[in-house]
Write an enzyme that holds these catalytic residues in place. Sequence first.
Site, PDB file in Angstrom:
ATOM      1  N   GLU A 163       0.875  -1.156   0.122  1.00 11.07           N
ATOM      2  CA  GLU A 163      -0.029  -0.124  -0.089  1.00 11.07           C
ATOM      3  C   GLU A 163       1.102   1.273  -0.158  1.00 11.07           C
ATOM      4  O   GLU A 163       1.770   1.447   0.843  1.00 11.07           O
ATOM      5  CB  GLU A 163      -0.856  -0.022   1.308  1.00 11.07           C
ATOM      6  CG  GLU A 163      -2.186   1.127   1.129  1.00 11.07           C
ATOM      7  CD  GLU A 163      -2.898   1.121   2.413  1.00 11.07           C
ATOM      8  OE1 GLU A 163      -3.622   2.173   2.647  1.00 11.07           O
ATOM      9  OE2 GLU A 163      -2.907   0.264   3.167  1.00 11.07           O
ATOM     10  N   ARG A 164       0.776   2.124  -1.136  1.00  9.20           N
ATOM     11  CA  ARG A 164       1.503   3.271  -1.142  1.00  9.20           C
ATOM     12  C   ARG A 164       2.916   2.694  -1.524  1.00  9.20           C
ATOM     13  O   ARG A 164       4.018   3.427  -0.909  1.00  9.20           O
ATOM     14  CB  ARG A 164       1.380   4.230  -0.191  1.00  9.20           C
ATOM     15  CG  ARG A 164       0.020   4.756   0.472  1.00  9.20           C
ATOM     16  CD  ARG A 164      -0.574   5.274  -0.817  1.00  9.20           C
ATOM     17  NE  ARG A 164      -2.143   5.716  -0.354  1.00  9.20           N
ATOM     18  CZ  ARG A 164      -3.049   6.096  -1.319  1.00  9.20           C
ATOM     19  NH1 ARG A 164      -2.606   6.255  -2.714  1.00  9.20           N
ATOM     20  NH2 ARG A 164      -4.110   6.471  -1.015  1.00  9.20           N
ATOM     21  N   ASN A 206      -3.560  -2.117   7.659  1.00  8.01           N
ATOM     22  CA  ASN A 206      -4.678  -2.925   7.285  1.00  8.01           C
ATOM     23  C   ASN A 206      -4.513  -4.388   6.986  1.00  8.01           C
ATOM     24  O   ASN A 206      -4.384  -4.824   6.044  1.00  8.01           O
ATOM     25  CB  ASN A 206      -5.260  -2.121   5.995  1.00  8.01           C
ATOM     26  CG  ASN A 206      -5.456  -0.666   6.058  1.00  8.01           C
ATOM     27  OD1 ASN A 206      -6.077  -0.318   6.972  1.00  8.01           O
ATOM     28  ND2 ASN A 206      -5.019   0.180   5.189  1.00  8.01           N
ATOM     29  N   LYS A 284      -4.519  -0.734  14.074  1.00  6.42           N
ATOM     30  CA  LYS A 284      -5.161   0.329  13.478  1.00  6.42           C
ATOM     31  C   LYS A 284      -6.734  -0.052  13.674  1.00  6.42           C
ATOM     32  O   LYS A 284      -6.950  -1.171  13.074  1.00  6.42           O
ATOM     33  CB  LYS A 284      -4.951   0.593  12.093  1.00  6.42           C
ATOM     34  CG  LYS A 284      -5.882   1.595  11.621  1.00  6.42           C
ATOM     35  CD  LYS A 284      -5.595   1.669   9.984  1.00  6.42           C
ATOM     36  CE  LYS A 284      -6.570   2.617   9.170  1.00  6.42           C
ATOM     37  NZ  LYS A 284      -6.206   2.834   7.883  1.00  6.42           N
ATOM     38  N   GLU A 288     -11.306   4.635   9.170  1.00  8.70           N
ATOM     39  CA  GLU A 288     -11.639   4.418   7.851  1.00  8.70           C
ATOM     40  C   GLU A 288     -12.094   3.137   7.489  1.00  8.70           C
ATOM     41  O   GLU A 288     -12.105   2.331   6.785  1.00  8.70           O
ATOM     42  CB  GLU A 288     -10.404   4.352   7.052  1.00  8.70           C
ATOM     43  CG  GLU A 288      -9.393   5.771   7.406  1.00  8.70           C
ATOM     44  CD  GLU A 288      -7.854   5.959   6.536  1.00  8.70           C
ATOM     45  OE1 GLU A 288      -7.610   6.810   6.064  1.00  8.70           O
ATOM     46  OE2 GLU A 288      -7.205   4.847   6.423  1.00  8.70           O
ATOM     47  N   ARG A 321      -2.568   2.944  17.052  1.00  3.28           N
ATOM     48  CA  ARG A 321      -2.379   4.331  16.301  1.00  3.28           C
ATOM     49  C   ARG A 321      -3.560   5.228  16.529  1.00  3.28           C
ATOM     50  O   ARG A 321      -4.747   4.824  16.748  1.00  3.28           O
ATOM     51  CB  ARG A 321      -2.464   3.849  14.884  1.00  3.28           C
ATOM     52  CG  ARG A 321      -1.455   2.964  14.241  1.00  3.28           C
ATOM     53  CD  ARG A 321      -1.548   2.958  12.896  1.00  3.28           C
ATOM     54  NE  ARG A 321      -1.012   3.936  11.948  1.00  3.28           N
ATOM     55  CZ  ARG A 321      -1.538   4.114  10.695  1.00  3.28           C
ATOM     56  NH1 ARG A 321      -2.768   3.915  10.365  1.00  3.28           N
ATOM     57  NH2 ARG A 321      -0.706   5.295  10.204  1.00  3.28           N
ATOM     58  N   ASP A 367      -2.792  14.115   7.850  1.00  2.07           N
ATOM     59  CA  ASP A 367      -2.521  12.963   7.328  1.00  2.07           C
ATOM     60  C   ASP A 367      -1.090  13.126   6.459  1.00  2.07           C
ATOM     61  O   ASP A 367      -1.334  13.069   5.333  1.00  2.07           O
ATOM     62  CB  ASP A 367      -3.386  12.201   6.400  1.00  2.07           C
ATOM     63  CG  ASP A 367      -3.033  10.839   6.088  1.00  2.07           C
ATOM     64  OD1 ASP A 367      -2.244  10.249   6.531  1.00  2.07           O
ATOM     65  OD2 ASP A 367      -3.814  10.282   5.005  1.00  2.07           O
ATOM     66  N   GLU A 395       3.360   9.742   0.059  1.00  2.00           N
ATOM     67  CA  GLU A 395       2.144   9.588  -0.278  1.00  2.00           C
ATOM     68  C   GLU A 395       1.474  10.713  -0.954  1.00  2.00           C
ATOM     69  O   GLU A 395       0.760  10.730  -1.816  1.00  2.00           O
ATOM     70  CB  GLU A 395       1.031   8.904   0.947  1.00  2.00           C
ATOM     71  CG  GLU A 395      -0.281   8.551   0.612  1.00  2.00           C
ATOM     72  CD  GLU A 395      -1.119   8.250   1.415  1.00  2.00           C
ATOM     73  OE1 GLU A 395      -2.259   8.122   1.332  1.00  2.00           O
ATOM     74  OE2 GLU A 395      -0.493   7.980   2.432  1.00  2.00           O
ATOM     75  N   GLU A 514       6.183  22.285  -1.794  1.00  2.00           N
ATOM     76  CA  GLU A 514       5.027  23.112  -0.802  1.00  2.00           C
ATOM     77  C   GLU A 514       4.626  24.248  -1.746  1.00  2.00           C
ATOM     78  O   GLU A 514       3.498  24.677  -1.862  1.00  2.00           O
ATOM     79  CB  GLU A 514       5.432  23.479   0.418  1.00  2.00           C
ATOM     80  CG  GLU A 514       4.590  24.357   1.224  1.00  2.00           C
ATOM     81  CD  GLU A 514       5.098  24.883   2.591  1.00  2.00           C
ATOM     82  OE1 GLU A 514       4.593  25.192   3.427  1.00  2.00           O
ATOM     83  OE2 GLU A 514       6.323  25.290   2.564  1.00  2.00           O
ATOM     84  N   TRP A 545     -14.295  13.205   4.007  1.00  2.00           N
ATOM     85  CA  TRP A 545     -13.137  12.664   4.595  1.00  2.00           C
ATOM     86  C   TRP A 545     -12.466  13.858   5.600  1.00  2.00           C
ATOM     87  O   TRP A 545     -11.602  13.772   6.364  1.00  2.00           O
ATOM     88  CB  TRP A 545     -11.961  12.452   3.481  1.00  2.00           C
ATOM     89  CG  TRP A 545     -12.408  11.177   2.701  1.00  2.00           C
ATOM     90  CD1 TRP A 545     -13.005  11.160   1.501  1.00  2.00           C
ATOM     91  CD2 TRP A 545     -12.035   9.926   3.232  1.00  2.00           C
ATOM     92  NE1 TRP A 545     -13.242   9.617   1.281  1.00  2.00           N
ATOM     93  CE2 TRP A 545     -12.645   8.960   2.368  1.00  2.00           C
ATOM     94  CE3 TRP A 545     -11.278   9.345   4.215  1.00  2.00           C
ATOM     95  CZ2 TRP A 545     -12.464   7.655   2.328  1.00  2.00           C
ATOM     96  CZ3 TRP A 545     -11.229   8.028   4.383  1.00  2.00           C
ATOM     97  CH2 TRP A 545     -11.656   7.108   3.399  1.00  2.00           C
TER      98      TRP A 545
END
Length: 831
Positions: A163-164, A206, A284, A288, A321, A367, A395, A514, A545
Amino acid sequence: MLPDEDGVAAWLRYGALPAEQAAAYSIKTVTVLGSHDETSPVASAVRELVDGVSKILGVTVSLTSDTSSLSTSIVVAIREDYLAAGNTLSASATDFLDHTDGYWVDPQKTLILGSDARGVLYGAFAYLSQLAQGTLSSTPFGSRPRAPVRWINQWDNMDGTIERGYGGRSLFFEGGRVVEDLSRVKEYARLMASIGLNGIVINNVNANPSLLSEECLSQGVKRVADTMRPYGVRIGLALNFDTPRTLGGLETSDPLDAGVVAWWGETTKRIYNHVPDMLGFTIKANSEGQPGPLSYGRTLAEGANMFAKALAPFGGFVFYRAFVYDHHLREDNPKNDRANAAVDFFAHLDDAFDDNVVVQVKFGPIDFQVREPVSPLLARLKRTKAVIEFMVAQEYMGQQSHAVYLAPEWKTILDFDMRVDGRPSLVRDILSPDGPFGWPVTGYTAVVNVGRDTTWLGHHLAMANLYAYGRLAWSPEAGARDLLDEWTRLTWGTDPVVVETVGNLLMDSWPAYEAHSGNLGIQTLCDILYTHYGPSPASQDGNGWGQWTRADQHGLGMDRTVATGTGFSGQYHPEVASLYENIETTPDDLLLWFHHVPYTHVLKSGKTVIQHFYDAHYEGAATVQTYPGRWEALRGKVDNARFEHVGFKLRYQAGHALVWRDSVCRFYHALSGIDDDKKRVGHYTHRIPLATASANVALEGYSPVDARLPEAASNGKAVQTDKDVPGKVTITVDVPQGTYDVAVNYFDTSVGRASYTISLNDKQIGEWSGNLQDRLGHDFSEYLDGHSATRVYFRGISLQKGDVLTIVGQPDKEERAPLDYVSLLPEGIVD
């Protein structure tokens, strides 16, 4: 010519010193005091010294037990063994060797001591690092970590995906089980140890419950632990809260149910039977859509304590977390704010957690954004132990297709003063057992997405982030530039031009990213509803979200004040709260995080918010345009394989930075209705939009089509072939005679690999393929949007009025050779 390198050795390549420097050393052997088996970190230290010194000095070094010729030997020992041999220690050495993992190095005696086995290994790596950089101190030096927890969180899935993950498939898993060949896992453990990291959670938060099957534990997880243990790296596991039900066949996962408690007790015992020194569990839950204790009407503390009690007999810890929030928030309620969630869910439970529970807190309240304030929860948990969570995986920060050095951002967090009870309370001090709360277990975690690619992270320059993370976890007061220069000398060589060029480029990279992706604290304006990669400012609002900007035609920014907003500023201790509550004292770089203002609000710089947005996006993108040329200056000074890899990535990044700039500026220009004072936004002198009717442009087999995100294409439209046959775009040039760079902006989607040729007056001058999904690792898009928009250049082309440029696009599958515009740029001009 320098020999090519693939990057697997990373900063442990041990490049040879120049002969005149190497001649100053007379090392022939390594002598170890005491008895240590091959699984000990001391044995690893010895192997590392033999190999490293041999490569750095260009000599043959061997291991010996002969203590009669120590003048040409590196002596390695744990403190107790050194003292048992009749030696004494100075007070300076004792200061470091009295602490776990501490080390002491005396270059004059060529002596490396550790407080324990890991300390010996860390001392050996410190010695080799200075030796390889040509910076070995002539006086004794030592070090000890500021915090005991220096961990990595992998987000690896058991099917082999990450993931990512942007650097290939998992080092650990494939096809639902642990891989047979763990050689890259061993190399990863070496890299971790060399920067002082001592723990790793090997699977995704996850989590897949099947990881806890007896076969996977005995045939896989145990082997991973055995592979990493010789480098002082212990493993932990991420667990799915609902595993008793999904794997164990129970009717519930209620943490107060006796059957559930017993199931976790037996499961934990099974795990420790295979990995006796396991660190513990990372959880976790209730985030989500994940199940958790709240699903059963229990508190988060009751859920965490269930795991803690199962781990207590084995000395393990549960890292819970704090990433718990409602992802179905109602934006029409002005008091709703996802940033409040961590404190709202955890602060009132400060007395409720068991002693072996550690709350894992993301560095900011949302996040891993391009800029966030420090999470206030880090100053609100006084009795409950906590660690901070960073993210090496980029990410929201270019997904390792963009070079962005993150240590400067991390330093803004670590150096921030939380003013707990009105006293100095730097975050880096809070995260130390010596800090104001005296947590014996505290420190650092980071999400890392290394994969099987030889670059580890998908981009050679991205490894600077992993190196800096480990070094900051050990010594958080270290400077971002100092760490970068260390990494550069170790990774690319000690040539001062290389060190200066790489250092300057990467130190520019976070401010530039940025500037062109989202500034003034507005967050990274990427597409949060899709791939988290390219620009999509509209996606921030109108969803549950909670990463909102509250942008409308009048203004933007979140009002997080106590007086009129969500109250988030009041979660800090009074001195910090008052700083952010007042718009006059809020730093401009966090203005839109804490305050909703009109576009015409005047900043401390004297610019309006909207003009700052325009200027910053243009300036940030302009900085990125310099990267390819700066890198090109290193041709011949670094090996060609890595040189070409980085050069390609930086050229891509330069093109995509313009996509970011234009998309964000167009969006806010349309929303606010306020023009750019400098007349840049919407005015592109050198561009020829291909979807706009023009006497100079003819389309054959191509037709206009709407882009998924209007701001990501010229006037919201691109062109693509009508069907699965080639299309042709003909442009009659209307420019003064001269030499130009021809830039073509097109869309490279994940649904095919279209191909293109470009010709001038019927003579081909170039070709390219829409195959970036094979060359870049970020999350790709199937749409015409800010993720897939990119650019290719053909430089030094002689043009004059009346010349004819022709682009022929060959579609492939569902990618119908989409094009946006062509720019005819006088040399040295970026449109």
